[in-house]
Design a protein around this motif. Sequence first.
Motif, PDB file in Angstrom:
ATOM      1  N   ARG A   1      44.799  30.346  46.185  1.00 24.36           N
ATOM      2  CA  ARG A   1      43.524  29.794  46.913  1.00 24.36           C
ATOM      3  C   ARG A   1      42.329  30.584  46.351  1.00 24.36           C
ATOM      4  O   ARG A   1      42.807  31.580  45.427  1.00 24.36           O
ATOM      5  CB  ARG A   1      43.687  30.119  48.485  1.00 24.36           C
ATOM      6  N   LEU A   2      41.222  30.421  46.396  1.00 28.13           N
ATOM      7  CA  LEU A   2      40.068  30.982  45.946  1.00 28.13           C
ATOM      8  C   LEU A   2      40.019  32.457  46.465  1.00 28.13           C
ATOM      9  O   LEU A   2      39.702  33.300  45.615  1.00 28.13           O
ATOM     10  CB  LEU A   2      38.542  30.223  46.060  1.00 28.13           C
ATOM     11  N   PHE A   3      40.324  32.529  47.635  1.00 31.23           N
ATOM     12  CA  PHE A   3      40.039  33.880  48.217  1.00 31.23           C
ATOM     13  C   PHE A   3      41.211  34.756  47.259  1.00 31.23           C
ATOM     14  O   PHE A   3      40.926  35.967  46.895  1.00 31.23           O
ATOM     15  CB  PHE A   3      40.558  33.869  49.617  1.00 31.23           C
ATOM     16  N   ASP A   4      42.415  34.194  47.039  1.00 33.20           N
ATOM     17  CA  ASP A   4      43.390  34.956  46.494  1.00 33.20           C
ATOM     18  C   ASP A   4      42.986  35.505  44.972  1.00 33.20           C
ATOM     19  O   ASP A   4      43.163  36.609  44.500  1.00 33.20           O
ATOM     20  CB  ASP A   4      44.655  34.063  46.274  1.00 33.20           C
ATOM     21  N   GLN A   5      42.300  34.356  44.422  1.00 35.27           N
ATOM     22  CA  GLN A   5      41.814  34.677  42.940  1.00 35.27           C
ATOM     23  C   GLN A   5      40.798  35.690  43.086  1.00 35.27           C
ATOM     24  O   GLN A   5      40.706  36.669  42.181  1.00 35.27           O
ATOM     25  CB  GLN A   5      41.308  33.327  42.467  1.00 35.27           C
ATOM     26  N   MET A   6      39.875  35.566  44.084  1.00 34.92           N
ATOM     27  CA  MET A   6      38.675  36.778  44.146  1.00 34.92           C
ATOM     28  C   MET A   6      39.386  38.146  44.378  1.00 34.92           C
ATOM     29  O   MET A   6      39.221  39.186  43.746  1.00 34.92           O
ATOM     30  CB  MET A   6      37.763  36.296  45.501  1.00 34.92           C
ATOM     31  N   ILE A   7      40.325  38.243  45.240  1.00 33.22           N
ATOM     32  CA  ILE A   7      40.918  39.506  45.509  1.00 33.22           C
ATOM     33  C   ILE A   7      41.507  40.157  44.134  1.00 33.22           C
ATOM     34  O   ILE A   7      41.515  41.128  43.857  1.00 33.22           O
ATOM     35  CB  ILE A   7      42.225  39.323  46.772  1.00 33.22           C
ATOM     36  N   ALA A   8      42.418  39.173  43.430  1.00 28.19           N
ATOM     37  CA  ALA A   8      42.898  39.603  42.233  1.00 28.19           C
ATOM     38  C   ALA A   8      41.902  40.182  41.041  1.00 28.19           C
ATOM     39  O   ALA A   8      42.289  41.092  40.648  1.00 28.19           O
ATOM     40  CB  ALA A   8      43.893  38.730  41.777  1.00 28.19           C
TER      41      ALA A   8
ATOM     42  N   TYR B   1      39.223  44.203  38.125  1.00 35.27           N
ATOM     43  CA  TYR B   1      38.161  44.501  37.663  1.00 35.27           C
ATOM     44  C   TYR B   1      37.109  45.014  38.853  1.00 35.27           C
ATOM     45  O   TYR B   1      35.896  44.191  39.316  1.00 35.27           O
ATOM     46  CB  TYR B   1      37.549  43.600  37.115  1.00 35.27           C
ATOM     47  N   PRO B   2      37.237  46.174  39.472  1.00 37.59           N
ATOM     48  CA  PRO B   2      36.503  46.726  40.575  1.00 37.59           C
ATOM     49  C   PRO B   2      35.213  46.859  40.380  1.00 37.59           C
ATOM     50  O   PRO B   2      34.093  46.629  41.255  1.00 37.59           O
ATOM     51  CB  PRO B   2      37.041  48.057  40.702  1.00 37.59           C
TER      52      PRO B   2
ATOM     53  N   SER C   1      30.977  40.114  35.223  1.00 34.45           N
ATOM     54  CA  SER C   1      31.596  41.401  34.810  1.00 34.45           C
ATOM     55  C   SER C   1      31.049  41.665  33.201  1.00 34.45           C
ATOM     56  O   SER C   1      30.604  40.816  32.624  1.00 34.45           O
ATOM     57  CB  SER C   1      32.850  41.346  34.895  1.00 34.45           C
ATOM     58  N   LYS C   2      30.913  42.946  33.088  1.00 36.73           N
ATOM     59  CA  LYS C   2      30.941  43.472  31.678  1.00 36.73           C
ATOM     60  C   LYS C   2      32.259  43.771  31.118  1.00 36.73           C
ATOM     61  O   LYS C   2      33.046  44.302  31.685  1.00 36.73           O
ATOM     62  CB  LYS C   2      30.043  44.821  31.611  1.00 36.73           C
ATOM     63  N   LEU C   3      32.372  43.220  30.014  1.00 31.80           N
ATOM     64  CA  LEU C   3      33.858  43.225  29.267  1.00 31.80           C
ATOM     65  C   LEU C   3      33.489  44.087  27.839  1.00 31.80           C
ATOM     66  O   LEU C   3      32.610  43.559  27.057  1.00 31.80           O
ATOM     67  CB  LEU C   3      34.502  41.952  28.898  1.00 31.80           C
TER      68      LEU C   3
ATOM     69  N   LEU D   1      43.410  33.972  37.766  1.00 32.58           N
ATOM     70  CA  LEU D   1      42.277  34.028  36.558  1.00 32.58           C
ATOM     71  C   LEU D   1      42.416  35.363  36.200  1.00 32.58           C
ATOM     72  O   LEU D   1      42.314  35.745  34.793  1.00 32.58           O
ATOM     73  CB  LEU D   1      41.086  33.860  37.297  1.00 32.58           C
ATOM     74  N   ALA D   2      42.541  36.722  36.862  1.00 37.41           N
ATOM     75  CA  ALA D   2      42.654  37.929  36.360  1.00 37.41           C
ATOM     76  C   ALA D   2      43.926  38.258  35.362  1.00 37.41           C
ATOM     77  O   ALA D   2      43.775  39.111  34.567  1.00 37.41           O
ATOM     78  CB  ALA D   2      42.742  38.948  37.613  1.00 37.41           C
ATOM     79  N   ASN D   3      44.853  37.375  35.553  1.00 39.16           N
ATOM     80  CA  ASN D   3      45.997  37.474  34.420  1.00 39.16           C
ATOM     81  C   ASN D   3      46.127  36.777  33.494  1.00 39.16           C
ATOM     82  O   ASN D   3      46.940  36.648  32.399  1.00 39.16           O
ATOM     83  CB  ASN D   3      47.292  37.291  35.299  1.00 39.16           C
TER      84      ASN D   3
END
Length: 158
Positions: free
Chosen positions: A13-20, A25-26, A41-43, A111-113
């Motif tokens: 879910r989008l919420f899961d994606q946001m949490i990850a 990337y805090p 974010s800055k990368l 997305l984070a992975n």
Amino acid sequence: MASKCCRRKKEWRLFDQMIALKASYPSSICEIKNGTLLWHSKLRPTPLSKEYSVLMTYKPRTRPKVLVLGDELQNLDTKDFPHIYSIDTDNKYVEICLYRHAYEFSNYKLLANTIVPWTVEWLFYYEIWLTTGEWLGGGEHPRGNQVEENKCSFDKER
């Protein structure tokens, strides 16, 4: 008990994606608006690299849109700028191409992975391209009669 290969995959879910994304990337900014995840974010691809501002938008069952923004971008007016969908020289951003086939990213992957590490990798090869003039990150580039706006091959049938 069913084997792992037979278990149903979990669609994130989008919420899961946001949490990850926030966990990985805090310092990033992440929110969900009107069914779309927005992540900024800055990368920095290497410790010696510039820091790049990145904006990602994602709506389930669509391709994540990743923009690299700002004055850190160079050679925006170069005709053969690699692995992109579009460039806006006035507003200084590029929409980058990270993968080709539908199976490489789906709602079943975080997305984070996937997308964010692939963005860091794109930035790494972008910096090499700036120095050498040659894209060493692999991938396919359209030739001849392929659509000009789509400078990077991508399965549009997702």
